[in-house]
Write an enzyme that holds these catalytic residues in place. Structure first.
Site, PDB file in Angstrom:
ATOM      1  N   ARG A  61      39.102  46.806  40.479  1.00  0.00           N
ATOM      2  CA  ARG A  61      40.310  46.146  41.005  1.00  0.00           C
ATOM      3  C   ARG A  61      40.197  44.627  40.828  1.00  0.00           C
ATOM      4  NH1 ARG A  61      41.622  42.156  44.379  1.00  0.00           N
ATOM      5  NH2 ARG A  61      39.936  42.812  45.767  1.00  0.00           N
ATOM      6  N   ASP A  62      39.301  44.008  41.579  1.00  0.00           N
ATOM      7  CA  ASP A  62      39.203  42.540  41.538  1.00  0.00           C
ATOM      8  C   ASP A  62      38.720  42.081  40.162  1.00  0.00           C
ATOM      9  OD1 ASP A  62      39.217  39.937  42.417  1.00  0.00           O
ATOM     10  OD2 ASP A  62      38.025  40.311  44.197  1.00  0.00           O
ATOM     11  N   HIS A  78      32.881  38.962  51.048  1.00  0.00           N
ATOM     12  CA  HIS A  78      33.483  39.119  49.710  1.00  0.00           C
ATOM     13  C   HIS A  78      33.412  37.739  49.045  1.00  0.00           C
ATOM     14  CE1 HIS A  78      36.782  40.883  47.051  1.00  0.00           C
ATOM     15  NE2 HIS A  78      36.926  39.586  46.806  1.00  0.00           N
ATOM     16  N   ASN A  91      33.465  37.828  40.908  1.00  0.00           N
ATOM     17  CA  ASN A  91      32.829  38.179  42.180  1.00  0.00           C
ATOM     18  C   ASN A  91      31.319  38.108  42.023  1.00  0.00           C
ATOM     19  OD1 ASN A  91      35.501  39.792  42.108  1.00  0.00           O
ATOM     20  ND2 ASN A  91      34.865  39.901  44.229  1.00  0.00           N
ATOM     21  N   HIS A 138      33.233  35.252  45.831  1.00  0.00           N
ATOM     22  CA  HIS A 138      33.366  34.968  44.399  1.00  0.00           C
ATOM     23  C   HIS A 138      32.259  33.962  44.080  1.00  0.00           C
ATOM     24  CE1 HIS A 138      37.084  37.139  43.254  1.00  0.00           C
ATOM     25  NE2 HIS A 138      37.145  37.227  44.572  1.00  0.00           N
ATOM     26  N   CYS A 182      41.227  36.019  41.069  1.00  0.00           N
ATOM     27  CA  CYS A 182      42.579  36.283  41.532  1.00  0.00           C
ATOM     28  C   CYS A 182      43.547  35.469  40.679  1.00  0.00           C
ATOM     29  CB  CYS A 182      42.709  35.898  43.009  1.00  0.00           C
ATOM     30  SG  CYS A 182      44.381  36.033  43.634  1.00  0.00           S
TER      31      CYS A 182
END
Ligand code: HMG
Ligand code: MG
Length: 294
Positions: free
Chosen positions: A11-12, A202, A244, A204, A235
């Site tokens: 996803r990310d 979370h 990430n 990055h 993002c």
């Protein structure tokens, strides 16, 4: 210490890439991640396909996910997204918003105030279907448009998410600006409102502080960490956001300290090399580079 790694690469990681992977390649990737020992996979987002074209196959992917003993997760921004997700094999959902007004507007086209009731409806309906919901807070340590984000804003949003009934809150360093001591202090404030057992980190890794920040989480008793294979990620609505924290880098650090994650590092690196091949570019993970150079 039991560390839960939530693999967010599908996803990310993929949401910011110029190359869109075919649904079949994503499924193969999921199988390989499972073979590597990954148990928690965030695989897609039920957002508007025009906003995130890389994940526009969300419905098809999620309906045809391999039947594996893993937890499949996906982002849902609103009721429209949830209704799409309910027809699929996704086990858990995640709602998301930012601690800074400008990033929230750029990312989901609403003020923070207007976002809260939308997310509340999503959580309620998900619960009626027996599904758990995680909450993400973005820009916890800094905003690409506003710079500093007062910690009181983060705490307030965490309280609103808890009040909606999310089971966990993932704290996003969206643009990878945080440094360890700052993480330690901010966590202390946040943990006055949310217990460590309900928090996740979370990070990055834009400026190379992701691993150090993850370590601070572990010291603070936060044992759920989001990472991405190969260190992929970003993002599209946060200029300057890079990958990430790499799953390989975290697993290496944990293994080396005698903390078993159940993840086979060699298999994981092979999986990232498979992604590299499909994306046609090297991935940033330090551990992966060292593995590939062997
Ligand atoms: P909007 O344009 O404000 O939506 O988008 P709207 O409610 O005004 O509706 C406009 C049209 O979109 C309507 O269609 C809706 O049906 C449709 P029309 O009637 O005009 O034909 N629509 C949808 N279609 C499909 N799925 C949906 C959906 N919702 C409305 N779910 C929206 C609002 C939230 C949808 C949009 O802003 C969006 O998709 N944003 C995506 C943002 C995103 O995915 N960002 C990246 C993920 S967050 C992140 O990366 C941070 C994180 O990693 C943590 C960290 O690092 O900080 C989690
Ligand atoms: Mg992120």
């Amino acid at each position: 210490m039991d560390v839960k790694i939530v693999e967010v690469g599908l996803r990310d990681g993929l949401q910011n890439e110029p190359v869109t992977l075919a649904t079949e390649v994503k499924k193969e990737l999921i199988e390989r991640l499972f073979q590597s020992g990954i148990k928690h996979l965030e695989v897609t987002s039920f957002v508007h396909p025009k906003w995130i074209p890389q994940l526009s196959d969300a419905d098809r992917l999620a309906a045809g996910l391999p039947r594996l003993p893993v937890t499949y997760r996906a982002l849902v921004p609103n009721l429209r997204g949830l209704k799409r997700a309910l027809d699929t094999r996704i086990d858990e959902y995640a709602v998301f918003l930012s601690a800074s007004e400008s990033h929230n507007r750029k990312n989901i086209n609403k003020s923070i105030r207007d976002t809260i009731p939308v997310l509340r409806e999503v959580v309620q309906l998900a619960h009626q279907h027996g599904k758990r919901v995680r909450g993400y807070v973005s820009t916890v340590f800094g905003c690409p448009y506003e710079g500093n984000v007062p910690v009181q804003n983060v705490v307030r949003i965490c309280e609103q998410l808890l009040d909606m009934g999310v089971y966990e809150i993932s704290l996003g360093d969206t643009i990878g600006v945080a440094a360890p001591l700052e993480v330690k202090h901010r966590l202390k404030d946040i943990m006055s409102a949310v217990p460590a057992s309900k928090l996740a980190g979370h990070f990055h890794d834009t400026r190379g502080t992701g691993l150090a920040n993850a370590y601070v989480c572990l010291e603070a008793g936060i044992y759920t960490l989001d990472t991405s294979f190969g260190g992929l990620g970003g993002c599209p609505y946060a200029p300057g956001a890079a990958g990430n924290l790499a799953t390989e880098d975290l697993v290496y650090m944990l293994n080396r300290q005698g903390i078993d994650t159940g993840i086979d590092l060699d298999r994981l690196c092979e999986t990232s090399l498979y992604v590299q091949k499909h994306l046609g570019k090297p991935l940033p993970s330090k551990m992966l580079q060292s593995y590939a150079a062997k």
